[in-house]
Design a protein around this motif. Sequence first.
Motif, mmCIF file in Angstrom:
data_model
loop_
_atom_site.group_PDB
_atom_site.id
_atom_site.type_symbol
_atom_site.label_atom_id
_atom_site.label_comp_id
_atom_site.label_asym_id
_atom_site.label_seq_id
_atom_site.Cartn_x
_atom_site.Cartn_y
_atom_site.Cartn_z
ATOM 1 N N HIS A 74 0.882 -1.168 0.000
ATOM 2 C CA HIS A 74 0.000 0.000 0.000
ATOM 3 C C HIS A 74 0.929 1.229 0.000
ATOM 4 N N ARG A 112 1.683 7.270 10.746
ATOM 5 C CA ARG A 112 0.981 7.042 12.021
ATOM 6 C C ARG A 112 1.978 6.858 13.164
ATOM 7 N N ILE A 154 -6.809 3.673 10.775
ATOM 8 C CA ILE A 154 -6.839 3.676 9.314
ATOM 9 C C ILE A 154 -7.541 4.928 8.771
ATOM 10 N N TYR A 193 -7.198 3.892 0.489
ATOM 11 C CA TYR A 193 -7.181 4.936 1.525
ATOM 12 C C TYR A 193 -7.962 6.173 1.075
ATOM 13 N N HIS A 237 -11.737 -1.744 1.536
ATOM 14 C CA HIS A 237 -10.667 -1.811 2.537
ATOM 15 C C HIS A 237 -11.220 -1.462 3.921
ATOM 16 N N PHE A 284 -10.843 -6.500 1.902
ATOM 17 C CA PHE A 284 -10.411 -6.825 3.259
ATOM 18 C C PHE A 284 -11.596 -7.509 3.922
ATOM 19 N N HIS A 323 -7.480 -9.922 1.199
ATOM 20 C CA HIS A 323 -6.924 -9.928 2.556
ATOM 21 C C HIS A 323 -7.835 -10.869 3.348
ATOM 22 N N GLN A 332 -6.786 -12.783 8.402
ATOM 23 C CA GLN A 332 -5.672 -12.110 9.084
ATOM 24 C C GLN A 332 -5.854 -12.124 10.600
ATOM 25 N N HIS A 355 -2.149 -12.707 3.940
ATOM 26 C CA HIS A 355 -2.099 -12.795 5.418
ATOM 27 C C HIS A 355 -2.282 -14.260 5.825
ATOM 28 N N ASP A 407 3.642 -5.731 2.592
ATOM 29 C CA ASP A 407 2.387 -5.120 3.052
ATOM 30 C C ASP A 407 2.631 -3.659 3.432
ATOM 31 N N ASN A 446 2.471 -0.368 4.600
ATOM 32 C CA ASN A 446 1.330 0.531 4.866
ATOM 33 C C ASN A 446 1.596 1.270 6.164
ATOM 34 N N PRO A 447 0.910 2.397 6.390
ATOM 35 C CA PRO A 447 1.272 3.233 7.542
ATOM 36 C C PRO A 447 0.804 2.693 8.888
ATOM 37 N N GLY A 448 -0.075 1.687 8.887
ATOM 38 C CA GLY A 448 -0.623 1.209 10.148
ATOM 39 C C GLY A 448 0.016 -0.073 10.618
ATOM 40 N N SER A 449 -0.250 -1.158 9.892
ATOM 41 C CA SER A 449 0.145 -2.469 10.407
ATOM 42 C C SER A 449 1.490 -2.961 9.896
HETATM 43 N N1 DI6 Z 1 -4.839 -5.227 6.615
HETATM 44 C C1 DI6 Z 1 -3.991 -4.557 7.374
HETATM 45 O O1 DI6 Z 1 -3.311 -5.023 8.236
HETATM 46 C C2 DI6 Z 1 -3.978 -3.199 6.910
HETATM 47 N N2 DI6 Z 1 -4.967 -3.193 5.892
HETATM 48 C C3 DI6 Z 1 -5.400 -4.374 5.747
HETATM 49 O O2 DI6 Z 1 -6.230 -4.645 4.889
HETATM 50 C C4 DI6 Z 1 -4.152 -2.096 7.878
HETATM 51 C C5 DI6 Z 1 -4.013 -0.815 7.130
HETATM 52 C C6 DI6 Z 1 -3.853 0.354 8.023
HETATM 53 O O3 DI6 Z 1 -3.926 0.244 9.260
HETATM 54 O O4 DI6 Z 1 -3.633 1.451 7.484
#
Ligand code: DI6
Length: 401
Positions: A72, A79, A102, A142, A175, A212, A240, A243, A263, A315, A317-320
């Motif tokens: 992503h 974050r 998110i 996003y 998502h 997702f 996804h 997970q 995942h 993967d 991405n700014p979060g996970s």
């Molecule tokens: N699975 C995740 O772990 C991330 N998106 C997804 O589909 C989380 C993305 C986020 O926290 O920005």
Amino acid sequence: MTNKIILQAASVATLQGSGSYGLIGNGIIAIEGQTVVWVGSASDLPSQFRDWPRRDYGHRLVTPGLIDAHTHVVFAGNRAKEFEMRLNGATYEEVARAGGGILSTVTATRAASEDALLADALPRVDALIAEGAVCIEVKSGYGLDTETELRMLRAARRIAQIRPIRVVTSFLGAHAIPPEYTGRGDSYIDEVCIPTLKTAHAEGLVDAVDGFCEGIAFAPNQIARVFDAARDLGLPVKLHAEQLSNLGGAKLAASYGALSSDHVEYLDQDGVAAMADAGSVAVLLPGAFYTLGETKVPPVGQLRKHGVPMALATDCNPGSSPMTSLLLTMNMGCTLFGMTPQEALAGVTRHAAQALGLPDTGIIAPGYRADLAVWDVTDPAELSYRIGFNPLHQRIFGGLE
Ligand code: DI6
Ligand code: FE
């Protein structure tokens, strides 16, 4: 006249044939233009190639160029604040009330121009390139409104115009549920997600459709509606899945002939069997597992037993998974998930190409693109073994200039 060149190195890991590095000692790769035309041992080199210009890489190892099959990388902001709050003891609610999660990335991405999204993505892409990446998948997801989803996909396409890398896009409208549709996920799917997919496809912005499938995101029946729309448009799907819990997402995706399920920590035997039947790749994402402090590992033994190909991806991405290293991903695939170094290398080459449906990259063989990585190592296991060290000597994208 097309460029002709012979590369020579102590060893070439072709990744031809599953379950092996396909190692060739004293290896030669003949390249014409952008394409590999011959690979084998120097002693077997056919006479027609013998007077081609030659580059000798000495003691080094050549592998296929690396492929990140799940990213992503296009998003705005980051974050880090939320990361810090959590480590200072803030609860999930406190983080959410402070605008974290998110949806904070959705807000930042909606406010960013296409140029800004591209500029933000480039350092992440450059970090991947610096470790030998020749191809990355990039998802939307996003924006969660038509305008921003399209903007993300246009920014993703532009990466390939200004960097020597191939970009494969996935539409990830499913998502998260955007704030204006809280509690109305079905309406979001019908009113925004599917119409946006159609518009993005008409603009040539979509190579595959992702979703997702999770308690905190979309239910299987909602994902199925998006996949039906993808099927009508002739687009491949991926998901996804499994997970954080097991909703049977991988089995659902398999019923649509999915390229991959990603995942899959909570994947069960049924899901593994369905993936094997459908020929779906399991894209494992140890960066997210690590960042979220998960303890349930994907069923690597079962996947192996059923012959489900395993890919490994950042993967990013700014979060996970704020990670931009495929080498670290390979290391984590081994240390956290118990994959072998051979499986890790196949996971970022051969099987990553398969997860993206690309028939012309991911292995070194005649007819394939000359997408290569030359490493300052002697043993391919070193690529997975070391932590935080980049032994890339040279990356070759579609042949040498
Ligand atoms: N699975 C995740 O772990 C991330 N998106 C997804 O589909 C989380 C993305 C986020 O926290 O920005
Ligand atoms: Fe993801």
